[in-house]
Design an enzyme around this catalytic site. Structure first.
Site, PDB file in Angstrom:
ATOM      1  N   THR A 142     140.523  76.086  13.324  1.00 23.91           N
ATOM      2  CA  THR A 142     141.005  77.287  14.173  1.00 23.91           C
ATOM      3  C   THR A 142     141.656  77.482  15.827  1.00 23.91           C
ATOM      4  O   THR A 142     141.882  76.982  16.285  1.00 23.91           O
ATOM      5  CB  THR A 142     140.007  78.242  14.032  1.00 23.91           C
ATOM      6  OG1 THR A 142     139.055  78.134  13.316  1.00 23.91           O
ATOM      7  CG2 THR A 142     140.524  79.621  14.609  1.00 23.91           C
TER       8      THR A 142
ATOM      9  N   GLY B 199     133.077  75.339  18.065  1.00 22.71           N
ATOM     10  CA  GLY B 199     132.082  75.160  18.462  1.00 22.71           C
ATOM     11  C   GLY B 199     131.931  73.683  19.026  1.00 22.71           C
ATOM     12  O   GLY B 199     132.215  72.970  18.796  1.00 22.71           O
TER      13      GLY B 199
ATOM     14  N   GLU C 269     133.753  81.169   8.818  1.00 17.01           N
ATOM     15  CA  GLU C 269     133.391  81.372   7.615  1.00 17.01           C
ATOM     16  C   GLU C 269     133.974  82.282   6.602  1.00 17.01           C
ATOM     17  O   GLU C 269     133.486  82.278   5.076  1.00 17.01           O
ATOM     18  CB  GLU C 269     132.621  80.749   7.309  1.00 17.01           C
ATOM     19  CG  GLU C 269     131.233  80.013   7.740  1.00 17.01           C
ATOM     20  CD  GLU C 269     131.893  78.382   7.952  1.00 17.01           C
ATOM     21  OE1 GLU C 269     133.075  78.120   7.107  1.00 17.01           O
ATOM     22  OE2 GLU C 269     131.940  77.458   9.034  1.00 17.01           O
TER      23      GLU C 269
END
Lengths: 675, 675
Positions: A154, A193, A437
């Site tokens: 992303t 993350g 997701e």
């Protein structure tokens, strides 16, 4: 006073004395809670294993969540890393592995606040996309946390539309290296993350350029921090993206690459490679990539999402039989708030939903395992169905659980809003699942696209996969319900759901067709139908969930009492869905206004039936007090004492504020002479 | 790279260069934003005054919200006290008072994070319930913050049901004192704002006992902390209740009283007194108390609730024309996400709702002012209607704004979930409004109880107050809509809403009546109808809001362009409400399935109409960047740069974590020899 002012009393998982109002609810259970727990776990053996693992986790103070609601973002991050490292030790000690079904038990026991989840995605992506040599080099290091990886896909400007990612990787034949660049701010990697403060390596997705030609998106292993001093590697800018609504234990990060070079061998090469002379080679199908996405969606449902609703229900239901407020009967004591119809209407359909989703998840896991094996063997036939099913279910289940957690929070009044209730934590965390997701709207539309294709196949007389076979059934014109009792027949409500799903899809597909035939370009036509296509996809998913609940109940023949209460819950789930969407069923007159009045009556009557088993039904989820981490939801029901004890531990009562000395003290001088 | 990496650039309220994607939206506005702002402010003069006050606040660094999203609970509390004290200075300097209409302007500019709101309730309660002597003694001290007060009503075990409060105040004729006690844990005062760490005094509600007899709930002024050293007074246990989902700037507190004595004069005595010999005296009606409750509910709507939705819409709409994602047309650039029908469906009805509620609020304020004057003059005739109207509207407006803020958050994808978007703050804060000042379900039922009475009056041929006069109209059996255009006639949709409200109320009332006639006790019957009574109350409120929107639009005759766009918004609000509750309108066949298809078509067409004015419509709310405090929503639309700049300021990037040194560094040693 001292009698209720005991300290050191509240942390035991099951107190000896239970609040009598809560105890009374347990005495009248219509079924064995222990047996229902075993059903939910898929057998009493699993229950035993789960409890044993939970006990191991709960006994270790490193995993304690006692201070969680008082921690800053920095403290939550540090605790999450500490837990992840400790968990790795425990796994090595005890021989627990991530690939066995028990994985879910320790994640359940941890309650989610643990670091290095994206490190797992890093590992999985190397396993799926790397060559054997790459796997042999990187996986052992990652396994032992000798490196920490992240999955940098992303970007600041791109989440959903992967083809639009802007990071570049340019191959130079003279140096045999790729040079990675972030060409503009929107191309910064953003959100991964474990990136912000932990990771040493990243699988970076970038547009591959060789000799001026773009070959599209490819994955590269990039070292981003030194293993010696943890400083950013040359050309790397990396940091934490700051506070979020929750997930503050995770160091979601940003990453900017300025002429960062990596060797040719660092492009993950199972499906494509660049040869030393710059020749681009593609080999085999990378359809298997979809599987990674599907497995992540399937996993998140049972790891994070469905348990959040089950916990929220447990907390809210237990609190609702301890909290007494106002008099229902003027002559009696104040009533338990769960005795109010409006409170039942908030919580009991959610309880039914929590069960419905648990069973749906069990089915999806079976379906997925079967598909997984076929796909690994190179048979991709079931992939589209599996993808469509898991997309829609991910979307609807996260929607249900997020909305449900919020209702539970609000149903506990002011105390629900206190962090100590545990409900703000559950809500703000599960809310993220509607986006990560895959954004739910995008996912519903993927399911809808598949359904539109299936409907076309039906019209063309072609065969359809099992989950959409219902589209080829013919529709009766009227529902024949005459009494409330008729509405408790699963065939009746299943047919109503089936018909509604079928009608909404047909309507949307017909509009799409009509727009295209009237000359609209296909993408314009599609966009103009998307609101209705989302409705159709939701109706499809709801039908699947109702149908699966019915099938599950039918199979519980060895457990008569449990079958009975599950049948009630199934009825409640189905009728509540009709009651909440009456228009869909009334629209074409399939159900009449008079019949809908029967639905309302039957639905409201069911609330009272479920009411008496509400506490045993949440007890059967078998969450420990540590797991719930809620002053309102503990097993013993000593709500007010716990709120008071926990509040005293708050830093606001431990730390001195400058506010008094700096601002208030001088002002109060003015009153001293007058009071 | 350096080109987009400028610092010190982002804090100016209006940048010179606006993101071209956002600028393009402003160029095509169909109306004057400035004139619409004036309409919303109730005149251009008000706009000027408001902006001048906002400028004063924004210029003062004490009021800066720059660090807000990075602050701990302790820091937020301290900042809120600092702001409150500074605000008091400013008010004295500039002659601003709390009782003038401009009050709302400085609260708007502050964005809400300021202490001592409950101190205002403390003051107001003394003004309403105190004798002239009590007012003369306490108010001047409170005005100057020489004392800080709180309003201690709610207890750990009691919020809604005031008669159940357990704190006691026992009068002793020998000492001429009241002794206050917290008899058990559920009787601790819990939640009062400004109590946890600030207040020196409290208005405490307690059951009055004289000579063994209980006279019910009464208010007492109790000193709870020393004015010299701020330590708890003898017998007082006081502290902070800990973290919450938001409102961490407020020190909501707990208070336990153990044999705390206060002089006889400290019972607030406007409506009742205890004489030195123990004689209890009641004088006059305390109905005026309702007015305090009503004024608080009316105020909160414009201070906190409606602006939250307006801000959330501003952020989400602006972001949705800056964010581009996926290709709508395969041949073109990626599309602005607001061009997707599903995004329009999320945001544009909320925009219409934000306007509908603004106008509704304007009406309520007028209605309230008129009623207030009458009631102060001793004419209580309008009190029941005012109470019922404000109860229902408080409930539905907080519901709308909470749900709306959540939709806005989710509509911004991952970035919406970042605290820096401002949306988590707006959502978590407005969510509390569904509970404080009355739980929404309880409030809807109060409105329903009033409506049931009014319906009985209609049946008995008695007159009814204006807001429920519609119940006496006769109902036509069928809606005569034949085309989409018909649906844009306000008479048509107003009638549909009126009829629906009327039908839902009649159905619920008839069920109630039937249950009572069949022998059920009244409270049992009432409870069994509450789900449907809440539906009826909601439908009533929605009708009132639609009707008021129509009336407002009709009056905008001097502003043709604004009237036109407001008419579109009104249509959208009304049709969206039908589209979202189709069953209510289809149930008795008033609207047919075919007509409902026209509603859907008309509603979806309106989305495209509003789309082109969406940015000007949010601009007209005229929130400054300081006020929005959002990296996504600023006026200049430089979304990605701001996210990056702001993230760098996060403590997670400024503070060193022990996680690396303690846990990761030792592990990474294992990779050094291998990489």
């Amino acid at each position: 006073m001292a009698q209720w002012n005991r300290s050191g009393y509240f942390r035991s998982s099951v107190s000896r004395d239970v609040n009598p109002d809560l105890e009374a609810e347990r005495r009248t259970a219509s079924f064995s809670v222990e047996r229902l727990t075993a059903v939910l776990d898929g057998g009493a053996d699993n229950t035993r294993t789960r409890r044993a693992m939970e006990a191991v986790i709960h006994r270790d103070p490193v995993f304690s969540r006692e201070k969680q609601y008082f921690q800053s973002q920095n403290e939550r991050y540090e605790a999450a890393v500490r837990k992840a490292v400790r968990l790795k030790e425990k796994m090595l000690q005890r021989g627990w592995t991530e690939n066995r079904p028990e994985t879910k038990y320790f994640y359940r026991a941890l309650g989610g606040d643990v670091a290095f989840n994206v490190h797992r995605v890093f590992k999985n992506s190397i396993l799926a996309l790397g060559t054997d040599e790459q796997i042999a080099k990187w996986i052992p290091l990652a396994e032992k946390y000798h490196i920490i990886g992240t999955y940098a896909q992303t970007e600041l400007g791109h989440g959903t539309f992967l083809r639009g990612l802007e990071t570049t990787a340019t191959f130079d034949t003279s140096t045999q290296e790729f040079t990675l660049n972030t060409p503009r701010i929107s191309a910064m990697k953003w959100w991964p993350g474990d990136l912000g403060r932990s990771a040493t390596h990243a699988v970076v997705f970038a547009q591959l350029y060789v000799k001026g030609e773009c070959y599209g998106l490819h994955p590269f292993i990039v070292q981003i921090r030194s293993l010696r001093d943890h400083l950013p590697a040359p050309g790397v800018t990396v940091g934490d993206i700051g506070p979020k609504m929750n997930f503050e234990h995770i160091d979601n990060g940003y990453l900017m690459l300025q002429s960062v070079t990596i060797p040719r061998e660092n492009m993950l090469g199972r499906f494509s490679q660049v040869l030393p002379d710059g020749t681009y080679m593609k080999r085999g199908s990378d359809k298997i990539n979809y599987l990674t996405m599907i497995v992540t969606r399937v996993e998140m449902l049972w790891v994070e999402v469905i348990p959040a609703l089950q916990k929220a229900c447990t907390i809210a239901v237990r609190y609702s039989v301890v909290r007494r407020q106002s008099k229902l009967n003027p002559g009696e004591a104040e009533a338990k708030i769960l005795d109010y119809q409006t409170q039942q209407q908030k919580l009991l359909p959610l309880l039914a939903t929590a069960y419905a989703l648990h069973f749906m998840n069990a089915y999806v896991n079976k379906f997925y395992s079967k598909g997984y094996t076929e796909i690994r063997e190179g048979n991709f036939d079931s992939l589209p169905e599996l993808h469509a099913l898991t997309s829609g279910l991910k979307a609807i289940i996260t929607d249900y659980c997020t909305a449900g957690a919020e209702v539970c929070l609000r149903a506990c009044g002011g105390h629900g809003y206190s962090a100590l209730s545990g409900l703000p934590f559950l809500y703000t965390k599960v809310a993220a699942s509607c986006t990560y997701e895959g954004d739910n709207t995008v996912l519903f539309l993927q399911t809808a696209r598949y359904l539109v294709k299936c409907l076309a196949a039906v019209h063309a007389g072609q065969p359809t996969p099992p989950s959409v076979a219902y589209l080829s059934l013919t529709n009766s014109r009227k529902c024949w319900v005459r009494t409330e009792a008729d509405l408790l027949k699963p065939d009746i409500y299943a047919e109503a759901y089936r018909r509604r799903a079928s009608r909404l899809l047909s309507t949307a597909a017909a509009k799409l067709q009509a727009l295209i035939q009237s000359g609209a370009e296909e993408y314009v036509a599609w966009n103009r139908c998307t609101v209705q296509l989302v409705q159709a996809a939701k109706a499809h998913c709801q039908y699947i969930i109702v149908k699966n609940f019915i099938d599950t109940v039918e199979k519980l023949t060895n457990e008569a009492e449990i079958q009975k209460i599950m049948k009630h819950l199934c009825d409640l789930f189905a009728l509540h869905g009709i009651f909440s969407n009456t228009g869909d069923f009334l629209h074409d007159g399939y159900i009449s206004g008079d019949q809908m009045d029967l639905v309302t009556a039957s639905y409201l009557d069911l609330l009272a039936v479920i009411r008496s088993d509400a506490v045993p039904l949440v007890d059967a989820f078998d969450f420990t007090d540590e797991n719930l981490n809620s002053a309102l939801g503990s097993y013993d029901g000593h709500v007010y004492q716990r709120l008071y004890e926990w509040a005293q531990k708050s830093p606001t009562n431990q730390q001195v504020s400058q506010a008094y000395e700096s601002y208030l003290k001088p002002l109060f001088q003015g009153a001293l002479s007058k009071l």
